[in-house]
Write a protein that holds these residues in place. Sequence first.
Motif, PDB file in Angstrom:
ATOM      1  N   ASN A  73       5.187  -8.524  -0.226  1.00  0.00           N
ATOM      2  CA  ASN A  73       4.553  -9.845  -0.226  1.00  0.00           C
ATOM      3  C   ASN A  73       4.572 -10.371   1.213  1.00  0.00           C
ATOM      4  O   ASN A  73       5.637 -10.465   1.835  1.00  0.00           O
ATOM      5  CB  ASN A  73       5.323 -10.787  -1.145  1.00  0.00           C
ATOM      6  N   ARG A  86      -7.790  -5.487   6.690  1.00  0.00           N
ATOM      7  CA  ARG A  86      -8.679  -4.850   5.726  1.00  0.00           C
ATOM      8  C   ARG A  86      -9.825  -4.082   6.400  1.00  0.00           C
ATOM      9  O   ARG A  86     -10.674  -3.524   5.710  1.00  0.00           O
ATOM     10  CB  ARG A  86      -9.244  -5.913   4.776  1.00  0.00           C
ATOM     11  N   SER A  93      -4.045  -1.459  -0.980  1.00  0.00           N
ATOM     12  CA  SER A  93      -4.539  -2.431  -1.953  1.00  0.00           C
ATOM     13  C   SER A  93      -4.005  -3.814  -1.613  1.00  0.00           C
ATOM     14  O   SER A  93      -2.808  -3.975  -1.346  1.00  0.00           O
ATOM     15  CB  SER A  93      -4.093  -2.029  -3.360  1.00  0.00           C
ATOM     16  N   PHE A  94      -4.905  -4.805  -1.584  1.00  0.00           N
ATOM     17  CA  PHE A  94      -4.542  -6.180  -1.263  1.00  0.00           C
ATOM     18  C   PHE A  94      -4.917  -7.113  -2.418  1.00  0.00           C
ATOM     19  O   PHE A  94      -5.960  -6.945  -3.039  1.00  0.00           O
ATOM     20  CB  PHE A  94      -5.309  -6.678  -0.034  1.00  0.00           C
ATOM     21  N   ASP A  95      -4.090  -8.111  -2.660  1.00  0.00           N
ATOM     22  CA  ASP A  95      -4.449  -9.282  -3.454  1.00  0.00           C
ATOM     23  C   ASP A  95      -4.109 -10.504  -2.618  1.00  0.00           C
ATOM     24  O   ASP A  95      -2.949 -10.710  -2.246  1.00  0.00           O
ATOM     25  CB  ASP A  95      -3.705  -9.292  -4.790  1.00  0.00           C
ATOM     26  N   VAL A  96      -5.142 -11.312  -2.322  1.00  0.00           N
ATOM     27  CA  VAL A  96      -5.047 -12.342  -1.300  1.00  0.00           C
ATOM     28  C   VAL A  96      -5.420 -13.703  -1.882  1.00  0.00           C
ATOM     29  O   VAL A  96      -6.336 -13.803  -2.703  1.00  0.00           O
ATOM     30  CB  VAL A  96      -6.012 -12.023  -0.127  1.00  0.00           C
ATOM     31  N   GLN A  97      -4.735 -14.750  -1.431  1.00  0.00           N
ATOM     32  CA  GLN A  97      -5.152 -16.106  -1.783  1.00  0.00           C
ATOM     33  C   GLN A  97      -6.627 -16.284  -1.427  1.00  0.00           C
ATOM     34  O   GLN A  97      -7.041 -16.013  -0.301  1.00  0.00           O
ATOM     35  CB  GLN A  97      -4.312 -17.126  -1.024  1.00  0.00           C
ATOM     36  N   SER A  98      -7.402 -16.767  -2.357  1.00  0.00           N
ATOM     37  CA  SER A  98      -8.853 -16.735  -2.227  1.00  0.00           C
ATOM     38  C   SER A  98      -9.441 -17.926  -1.500  1.00  0.00           C
ATOM     39  O   SER A  98     -10.578 -17.880  -1.048  1.00  0.00           O
ATOM     40  CB  SER A  98      -9.480 -16.674  -3.622  1.00  0.00           C
ATOM     41  N   PHE A 182      -0.417 -12.842   0.812  1.00  0.00           N
ATOM     42  CA  PHE A 182      -1.026 -11.731   0.091  1.00  0.00           C
ATOM     43  C   PHE A 182       0.019 -10.707  -0.325  1.00  0.00           C
ATOM     44  O   PHE A 182       1.111 -10.631   0.258  1.00  0.00           O
ATOM     45  CB  PHE A 182      -2.155 -11.071   0.891  1.00  0.00           C
ATOM     46  N   SER A 185       0.065  -3.166  -1.248  1.00  0.00           N
ATOM     47  CA  SER A 185       0.772  -1.947  -1.649  1.00  0.00           C
ATOM     48  C   SER A 185       0.320  -0.792  -0.769  1.00  0.00           C
ATOM     49  O   SER A 185      -0.877  -0.639  -0.484  1.00  0.00           O
ATOM     50  CB  SER A 185       0.521  -1.624  -3.123  1.00  0.00           C
TER      51      SER A 185
END
Length: 241
Positions: A73, A86, A93-98, A182, A185
């Motif tokens: 994190n 990116r 793999s990313f998951d980001v505040q949109s 974000f 992984s």
Amino acid sequence: MDPRFRVDLIAATPNPQQCVYAGMHQDYSEGFVAADRADWPDETKAGEICVKRLLAGERGHYGPLEHAQIVLNVGWFPHSVMQQARTHRVGVSFDVQSMRYTGDRIARAADGDLDLEDVFYLRPVGDYSDRQGKKYHYSPELRQQDLELCRQAAARYRDLLQAGFAEEHARGILPFDYRQHFVVSFSLRAFLHFMDLRAKLDAQQEIRELCDLLWPHLQTWAPEFAAWYEKSRLHKARLAP
């Protein structure tokens, strides 16, 4: 380094070097390697063997490194870092505040409930140069002007939301370097690949600082691989595998 920047471990393969060893070992073993697990080398020895057989001498056999995974994190970094992170084929793999569903903090900063610098990033006062070597000074006065622009933008953003504007419309007036959290992984291979791309000494300052915070996690998680990488590739800007 900005004191707000942060990288925390979420999860990781508990025996990454043994996992790499198992993948490597199965490549040339007649038998089913999991059946012989009691005979595998321990985590440290597995790392030493894998470095010697896969990586030493720039052999470049990186495939088995993809079996080990780590999830981290990352917090309070500017949007420009995410833009850079990116870019290129990093296999991450990313998951980001949109900023479509996560803009409340901007409105709170406009109301004085949060420090503006909790939601916007500005470089510290100091001497800098661009990539062509042109030198300049970022003074306290210039930085204060920029902070005031951030305050005005936050207030305008809050007012747009209160007027019924959609978040994805209102966010267009925000300074580029709002802070984002974000989750990322990496496989072990992708981790080294990312460091090749972004820890080089002429990379953008903030993404180098991200690499500085990532690095201790690699050392703790896969120490034999980290030791080899530090000696052979770290900061050398070699083409990533």
